[in-house]
Design a protein around this motif. Sequence first.
Motif: not given
Length: 292
Positions: A7-17
């Motif tokens: 989902n969008e939230h987890h996608q952003s977490e991946i980008i952050n990492y």
Amino acid sequence: MADFGFNEHHQSEIINYMRFARSKRLLRLKAIDSCFEELKDSRLVEDTYTVDEVREMLDGLQMVVRGEVEMELINTAHTNVLLLRQLFSQAEKFYLRLQSDVSELENRELLEQVAEFEKTDFKITNKLNQEASKLKLAPLNEGGVSELLNKEIAKLQEDNDKLKSRLRTLESQAMSALDEKAKLERTLKDVQRTQGEQKEINNLEDTVAALTEDYERSLSANKATQKELKESLITAKHELLRVQEQLALAEKELEKKFQQTAAYRNMKEILTKKNEQIKEIRKRLQKYEPDD
């Protein structure tokens, strides 16, 4: 955008990492570049170098670069462990068990998708990443699946409390039963010990009675045996006297028969002649050597 199924939230977490990983990677690359620049500035000051000098410089550079790369790899592994720790800690709060497949970490197709995502989608979602960087991983919302999950957890906890109470009751009953069993075992051992002692007494009484009977029987047998031995002794004495008498008669008869033999008569004549010769010799000796 590359589709990882998040989902969008987890996608952003991946980008952050990935941004964090890229920044660490760039810092380590700059450190490696500085190693080469330092070598150029400090050692490459002459026009010509021997083979040994070039080999020495390359060996030193190899050690430095190797140390930088090894440090980066170790730091990356440790960083991944800390990231997994955060995810597992949040999962355990909801009684979830996450699993990982290490073999998928070398999946070339997935690795190419990640590389494509880093090239294209990383810049497009930069704004989303900035907003996500301000957030931390938080529990799920209280509605929908989360509410059902919480209710199920509460129900499981209630059942768990009931089972614990039931378990304590059963443990108490089991302890009481064990105590009662121990008492019964002690009582049984006492009864068995008493029965064993009584049995032993009975056995001793039977043994004493048997020994008494054997003694009386042996005493009667001894009396009869003594009488028989006495009679046998008298008979043996009479037999001995009879044999001695017969032996004496036999000796007399034998001597008589021996005296009647020619050898005996010859022997007797010889002994008589010898005795007369001995007497004649003594008389002659007395003439020359009279006694004192």
